[in-house]
Motif scaffolding. Structure first.
Motif, PDB file in Angstrom:
ATOM      1  N   UNK A   1      -9.701  -0.769  -0.632  1.00 38.38           N
ATOM      2  CA  UNK A   1      -9.527  -1.195   0.834  1.00 38.38           C
ATOM      3  C   UNK A   1     -11.055  -0.104   1.756  1.00 38.38           C
ATOM      4  N   UNK A   2     -10.486   0.819   1.998  1.00 33.80           N
ATOM      5  CA  UNK A   2     -11.629   1.966   2.594  1.00 33.80           C
ATOM      6  C   UNK A   2     -12.961   1.985   2.038  1.00 33.80           C
ATOM      7  N   UNK A   3     -13.181   0.989   1.009  1.00 36.33           N
ATOM      8  CA  UNK A   3     -14.587   1.515   0.455  1.00 36.33           C
ATOM      9  C   UNK A   3     -14.806   0.063   0.996  1.00 36.33           C
TER      10      UNK A   3
ATOM     11  N   UNK B   1      -1.896   3.089  -5.076  1.00 41.22           N
ATOM     12  CA  UNK B   1      -3.106   4.375  -4.684  1.00 41.22           C
ATOM     13  C   UNK B   1      -3.884   3.650  -4.178  1.00 41.22           C
ATOM     14  N   UNK B   2      -4.953   2.766  -5.579  1.00 41.14           N
ATOM     15  CA  UNK B   2      -6.262   1.693  -5.457  1.00 41.14           C
ATOM     16  C   UNK B   2      -6.185   1.068  -4.123  1.00 41.14           C
TER      17      UNK B   2
ATOM     18  N   UNK C   1     -13.551  -2.214   3.570  1.00 40.13           N
ATOM     19  CA  UNK C   1     -14.252  -2.108   4.855  1.00 40.13           C
ATOM     20  C   UNK C   1     -15.259  -0.529   5.639  1.00 40.13           C
ATOM     21  N   UNK C   2     -15.502   0.056   4.436  1.00 37.13           N
ATOM     22  CA  UNK C   2     -16.804   1.012   5.127  1.00 37.13           C
ATOM     23  C   UNK C   2     -18.083  -0.117   4.829  1.00 37.13           C
TER      24      UNK C   2
ATOM     25  N   UNK D   1      -5.665   1.337  -0.850  1.00 40.01           N
ATOM     26  CA  UNK D   1      -5.957   2.090   0.174  1.00 40.01           C
ATOM     27  C   UNK D   1      -6.982   2.604   0.055  1.00 40.01           C
ATOM     28  N   UNK D   2      -7.917   3.293  -1.171  1.00 41.83           N
ATOM     29  CA  UNK D   2      -8.961   3.618  -1.491  1.00 41.83           C
ATOM     30  C   UNK D   2     -10.116   2.257  -1.800  1.00 41.83           C
TER      31      UNK D   2
ATOM     32  N   UNK E   1       0.709  -1.272  -0.320  1.00 44.65           N
ATOM     33  CA  UNK E   1       0.459   0.060  -0.120  1.00 44.65           C
ATOM     34  C   UNK E   1       0.879   1.141   0.124  1.00 44.65           C
ATOM     35  N   UNK E   2       2.064   1.229   0.299  1.00 45.92           N
ATOM     36  CA  UNK E   2       3.055   2.388   0.635  1.00 45.92           C
ATOM     37  C   UNK E   2       3.780   2.609  -0.975  1.00 45.92           C
ATOM     38  N   UNK E   3       3.931   1.590  -1.620  1.00 48.44           N
ATOM     39  CA  UNK E   3       4.148   1.780  -3.263  1.00 48.44           C
ATOM     40  C   UNK E   3       3.698   2.881  -3.814  1.00 48.44           C
ATOM     41  N   UNK E   4       2.478   3.633  -3.548  1.00 51.06           N
ATOM     42  CA  UNK E   4       2.771   4.498  -4.391  1.00 51.06           C
ATOM     43  C   UNK E   4       1.977   4.340  -5.729  1.00 51.06           C
ATOM     44  N   UNK E   5       1.449   5.138  -6.988  1.00 53.54           N
ATOM     45  CA  UNK E   5       1.321   5.396  -7.945  1.00 53.54           C
ATOM     46  C   UNK E   5       0.221   4.655  -8.410  1.00 53.54           C
TER      47      UNK E   5
END
Lengths: 83, 360
Positions: free
Chosen positions: A52-54, A46-47, A56-57, A49-50, A39-43
């Motif tokens: 994952x957030x959806x 980046x999708x 989990x929510x 964490x987004x 998740x820390x790799x970027x570029x």
């Protein structure tokens, strides 16, 4: 008062979502290093964490919503007029 | 990117419980007033050793899914104006980018102390003006004995609603009127700028919807959740592109805050609308004192006043953080208290209705 007691509480749904939620959190916390690295790799990553957030929510949000219903905390019966 | 990966903190049980707890209280307040919690969460994470930018990024990544769940819950109660939220949210996104750029420039020119001084000064000035106004309005409503009555549209909002600029007018259900988007764009922009500066855009967003556009408090605070979602989603992605989101922190805070936000949202169906203003105003004014304590520290670091001893700096920092936590806890206490009272009144009302029905 009668309406609240006759209304079926979503116990089964709460339990299912609760178990999935616990499984998601267990997976996250037992694989911290792999998750952090990926998740820390970027570029394009980046999708992750987004998404994952959806996820989990959706799962945990459904669980927490049903949780308060099952313990008897619900919105006021008379809907507030907010117009 | 290696230094970023190496800056992920170790999580122990205490840290997890701490983040869960702060998440819950922050969520409770957000569910009620549409924002809040972030001002404690970001410094709270930094106190655990999380680098500043990562704390901001992780906070944002918990904020947008939390706001989504809260907005959906309050939408069910008919309190959300999606169109207003999305329009304000998009212009807020632009405000976030601009605000972040200003921060960057200040940091380059004046260093960390300059940047901190700017943030604290923004906190103090905005919270004093807006927070004082909101609290005064809530107090006036309380004293007038009209707390149960429907809120009236203020003079400024009436004027804004009366201006007709052809080609820019949009109907908003929360206002039950058409308003030019030339008014909403700067409001959204200011909300975003504030979010980029002090992490809580809602301190501008909610009062501006109430006093400038004329939205009822309940709808303004619910619609703020849509703005927070739009802003948070864009902001999180921007930070995630640089690998700055610590998803573990974000999801643990989310775990607590989703319990809180649902409870806060349910709470809004029981309370009198002016309670939104009370909670928001009280939190804003207390946070203002917390930030004001830090101003001399940054002034001293910049050499504008005499040097302070390390001990004095430490005491001021700790007191400031304690006051911030107190602000959040007092806000949560008022929410829970008015919720419990509202539930009691509701039960009595239902019982007396049932009794009357029985007589007939």
């Amino acid at each position: 008062m009668a309406t609240s007691s006759t209304k079926k509480k979503p116990v089964a749904k709460m339990l299912v979502m609760g178990i999935i939620s616990i499984a998601l959190y267990a997976a996250l916390l037992t694989h911290q290093d792999e998750v952090n690295e990926m998740f820390g790799k970027g570029t394009w990553y980046a999708f992750l964490p987004i998404l994952a957030a959806f996820l989990f929510s959706f799962v945990h949000g459904s669980f927490t919503g049903d949780f308060w219903t099952v313990v008897g905390i619900e919105a006021a019966k008379k809907k507030k007029e907010v117009k | 990117m290696h230094d970023i990966v190496n800056s992920f903190i170790n999580l122990d049980t205490i840290t997890i419980l701490y983040l869960f707890g702060v998440g819950f209280v922050g969520g409770l307040v957000s569910g009620f007033i549409g924002s809040g919690g972030a001002f404690v969460l970001t410094p709270g994470m930094m106190s655990l050793g999380v680098p500043g930018l990562m704390a901001v990024a992780s906070n944002m990544c918990h904020k947008f899914p939390k706001a989504l769940v809260g907005a959906m819950k309050r939408f069910k109660y008919g309190q959300v104006d999606v169109k207003l939220g999305v329009i304000l949210g998009i212009s807020a996104e632009a405000g976030v980018l601009y605000g972040a750029q200003i921060q960057e420039n200040i940091k380059k020119s004046f260093g960390d102390a300059g940047s901190n001084l700017y943030v604290s000064a923004a906190f103090v000035v905005i919270l004093a003006v807006v927070g004082g106004f909101v609290l005064r309005d809530a107090w006036k409503t309380y004293k007038s004995g009209n707390a149960h009555e429907e809120e009236k549209t203020g003079k400024l909002a009436k004027w804004v609603q009366s201006i007709n600029i052809p080609g820019t007018m949009v109907y908003f259900k929360s206002l039950n009127a058409k308003v030019s988007i030339l008014f909403t764009i700067p409001l959204g922009f200011a909300t975003g700028m504030l979010a980029a500066t002090i992490a809580v855009g809602g301190f501008i967003g909610v009062p501006s919807m109430i006093y400038v556009l004329g939205a009822p408090s309940l709808m303004a605070s619910a619609t703020e959740l849509v703005i927070a979602f739009v802003m948070g989603l864009g902001g999180s992605f921007k930070y995630a592109l640089h690998g700055l989101v610590d998803i573990r922190l974000a999801m643990i805070i989310l775990a607590g805050s989703l319990f809180g936000i649902q409870l806060g949202a349910i709470g809004t169906t029981y309370v009198k609308p002016f309670m939104i203003k009370v909670v928001m105003g009280v939190i804003m004014v207390i946070v203002l004192f917390s930030r004001a304590l830090m101003v001399p520290v940054y002034l001293s670091q910049l050499g504008l006043i005499g040097k302070m001893s390390d001990m004095t700096v430490k005491v001021l920092k700790n007191t400031s953080f304690a006051i911030m936590i107190a602000a959040l806890l007092i806000g949560a206490f008022i929410v829970l208290k008015s919720f419990v009272e509202g539930r009691r009144e509701e039960k009595l009302r239902l019982a007396s209705e049932a009794l009357e029905h029985g007589k007939i």
